[in-house]
Design an enzyme around this catalytic site. Structure first.
Site, PDB file in Angstrom:
ATOM      1  N   ASP A   8      33.545 -33.337  13.490  1.00 15.18           N
ATOM      2  CA  ASP A   8      32.854 -32.276  14.237  1.00 15.18           C
ATOM      3  C   ASP A   8      31.444 -32.725  14.625  1.00 15.18           C
ATOM      4  O   ASP A   8      30.836 -33.544  13.934  1.00 15.18           O
ATOM      5  CB  ASP A   8      32.799 -31.005  13.371  1.00 15.18           C
ATOM      6  CG  ASP A   8      32.548 -29.750  14.208  1.00 15.18           C
ATOM      7  OD1 ASP A   8      32.599 -29.828  15.450  1.00 15.18           O
ATOM      8  OD2 ASP A   8      32.289 -28.694  13.601  1.00 15.18           O
ATOM      9  N   ASN A  55      41.320 -25.306  20.319  1.00 17.46           N
ATOM     10  CA  ASN A  55      40.417 -26.012  21.239  1.00 17.46           C
ATOM     11  C   ASN A  55      40.807 -25.850  22.711  1.00 17.46           C
ATOM     12  O   ASN A  55      40.016 -26.188  23.603  1.00 17.46           O
ATOM     13  CB  ASN A  55      40.311 -27.498  20.879  1.00 17.46           C
ATOM     14  CG  ASN A  55      39.489 -27.769  19.623  1.00 17.46           C
ATOM     15  OD1 ASN A  55      39.782 -28.683  18.855  1.00 17.46           O
ATOM     16  ND2 ASN A  55      38.438 -26.974  19.396  1.00 17.46           N
ATOM     17  N   ILE A  73      37.112 -24.593   7.232  1.00 12.92           N
ATOM     18  CA  ILE A  73      38.347 -25.369   7.384  1.00 12.92           C
ATOM     19  C   ILE A  73      38.825 -25.401   8.838  1.00 12.92           C
ATOM     20  O   ILE A  73      39.522 -26.328   9.246  1.00 12.92           O
ATOM     21  CB  ILE A  73      39.451 -24.756   6.473  1.00 12.92           C
ATOM     22  CG1 ILE A  73      39.019 -24.780   4.995  1.00 12.92           C
ATOM     23  CG2 ILE A  73      40.784 -25.451   6.629  1.00 12.92           C
ATOM     24  CD1 ILE A  73      38.687 -26.145   4.460  1.00 12.92           C
TER      25      ILE A  73
HETATM   26  C1  IPE Z   1      37.417 -28.239  14.426  1.00 13.67           C
HETATM   27  O1  IPE Z   1      36.199 -28.232  15.091  1.00 13.67           O
HETATM   28  C2  IPE Z   1      38.450 -28.956  15.235  1.00 13.67           C
HETATM   29  C3  IPE Z   1      38.263 -30.397  15.392  1.00 13.67           C
HETATM   30  C4  IPE Z   1      37.306 -31.123  14.860  1.00 13.67           C
HETATM   31  C5  IPE Z   1      39.239 -31.046  16.208  1.00 13.67           C
HETATM   32  P1  IPE Z   1      35.757 -27.005  16.013  1.00 13.67           P
HETATM   33  O2  IPE Z   1      34.421 -27.371  16.557  1.00 13.67           O
HETATM   34  O3  IPE Z   1      36.828 -26.688  16.993  1.00 13.67           O
HETATM   35  O4  IPE Z   1      35.666 -25.828  14.954  1.00 13.67           O
HETATM   36  P2  IPE Z   1      34.858 -24.451  14.971  1.00 13.67           P
HETATM   37  O5  IPE Z   1      35.168 -23.764  16.273  1.00 13.67           O
HETATM   38  O6  IPE Z   1      33.408 -24.817  14.863  1.00 13.67           O
HETATM   39  O7  IPE Z   1      35.341 -23.714  13.762  1.00 13.67           O
HETATM   40  C1  IPE Z   2      34.382 -32.141  17.608  1.00  9.97           C
HETATM   41  O1  IPE Z   2      33.175 -31.968  18.233  1.00  9.97           O
HETATM   42  C2  IPE Z   2      35.477 -32.562  18.543  1.00  9.97           C
HETATM   43  C3  IPE Z   2      36.446 -31.516  18.859  1.00  9.97           C
HETATM   44  C4  IPE Z   2      36.494 -30.331  18.325  1.00  9.97           C
HETATM   45  C5  IPE Z   2      37.426 -31.810  19.861  1.00  9.97           C
HETATM   46  P1  IPE Z   2      32.782 -30.614  18.961  1.00  9.97           P
HETATM   47  O2  IPE Z   2      33.161 -30.743  20.405  1.00  9.97           O
HETATM   48  O3  IPE Z   2      33.334 -29.434  18.271  1.00  9.97           O
HETATM   49  O4  IPE Z   2      31.198 -30.664  18.831  1.00  9.97           O
HETATM   50  P2  IPE Z   2      30.238 -29.448  18.548  1.00  9.97           P
HETATM   51  O5  IPE Z   2      30.742 -28.758  17.317  1.00  9.97           O
HETATM   52  O6  IPE Z   2      30.293 -28.562  19.745  1.00  9.97           O
HETATM   53  O7  IPE Z   2      28.908 -30.083  18.342  1.00  9.97           O
HETATM   54 MG    MG Z   3      32.659 -28.247  16.796  1.00  9.88          MG
END
Ligand code: IPE
Ligand code: IPE
Ligand code: MG
Length: 249
Positions: free
Chosen positions: A25, A73, A203
């Site tokens: 993340d 996502n 999680i």
């Molecule tokens: C979790 O991250 C999913 C992945 C890392 C692929 P998100 O960025 O989607 O999670 P939330 O929305 O902060 O819970």
């Molecule tokens: C994790 O990084 C990758 C995916 C969830 C696909 P994010 O895109 O969620 O990055 P933040 O949380 O917005 O910084």
């Molecule tokens: Mg994220």
């Protein structure tokens, strides 16, 4: 909580976690800090998957599960989703020779049918091309959701009951585990260690069944900045824990 600025600790080679799962993340925030578009963060995140895969394999980790795209996502803008869907094509296209040289076996778990054809084909080719490798399993969670996984497992078990091939009284933990998307990992299915980067401590629908007794480490480091030294520090934390599994030690 730690960063990689701290001294790299010594690990006990006899207690390397067999299965490490990472919620990768913070790509978007990494890009924002640099006044770059979010997809630049995803590109850097993908580059880092290569670095961490090699480091994990050389540390003796047996399975590395990486959360790449959740069933939630899809809520993101089309342009970002499309970019994320193009990454496996790039990743496997470029990194395959190194994965083969490292003897890494690729698995991809998630609802692959719902992926764009090119993404699905890249995932399937990577699994086929590395199927005979005997080293670390690199298990991507792509269009994966823990609730979706449990829903599909429940449907499959219900169908077996309806067909008369399964007695409801015979449904065990092993029956459930065998219907989950981690079944190809066999005895490695449950992570020993879960790491989440970027400071979030939740999680987010990852491995709901399998995390029952995983040790959890949260680091503020954003995924593109996550280094082998941060991984080592997370494993050192893991090694300092007392895993009791409900018993007494
Ligand atoms: C979790 O991250 C999913 C992945 C890392 C692929 P998100 O960025 O989607 O999670 P939330 O929305 O902060 O819970
Ligand atoms: C994790 O990084 C990758 C995916 C969830 C696909 P994010 O895109 O969620 O990055 P933040 O949380 O917005 O910084
Ligand atoms: Mg994220």
């Amino acid at each position: 909580m730690f960063t990689d600025k701290e001294v790299t600790p010594q690990l006990d080679p006899a207690r390397i976690p067999a299965h490490v799962a990472i919620i990768m993340d913070g790509n978007g925030r990494w890009a924002k800090k640099r006044f770059l578009p979010r997809i630049a963060g995803h590109k850097q995140g993908m580059e880092n998957v290569k670095t961490i895969t090699k480091a994990a394999s050389r540390m003796g980790i047996k399975a590395l599960t990486l959360y790449a795209f959740s069933t939630e996502n899809w809520k993101r803008p089309d342009s970002e989703v499309n970019y994320l869907m193009s990454l496996p094509v790039d990743f496997f296209g470029v990194f395959m020779p190194e994965l083969i040289a490292e003897n890494v076996r690729v698995q991809v778990m998630g609802e692959l049918e719902a992926l764009p054809a090119k993404t699905r084909q890249a995932a399937q080719a990577a699994m086929a091309d590395t199927a005979k490798n005997t080293g670390m399993i690199l298990n991507f969670a792509l269009n994966y959701g823990g609730r979706d996984e449990l829903r599909l497992a429940t449907q499959a078990i219900a169908r077996a009951v309806q067909a008369g091939t399964l007695d409801p009284a015979a449904i065990s933990d092993d029956t459930i585990a065998a219907h989950l998307m981690t079944a190809p990992l066999g005895p490695l299915a449950d992570p020993d260690l879960l790491i989440r980067t970027s400071g979030e401590e939740r999680i987010s629908n990852f491995l709901l069944w399998q995390l029952a007794y995983s040790e959890m480490v949260f680091t503020p480091v954003l995924w593109p900045d996550f280094t082998p030294a941060v991984l080592t520090a997370a494993i050192a934390q893991y090694q300092s824990r007392d895993r009791r599994f409900g018993g007494l030690h």
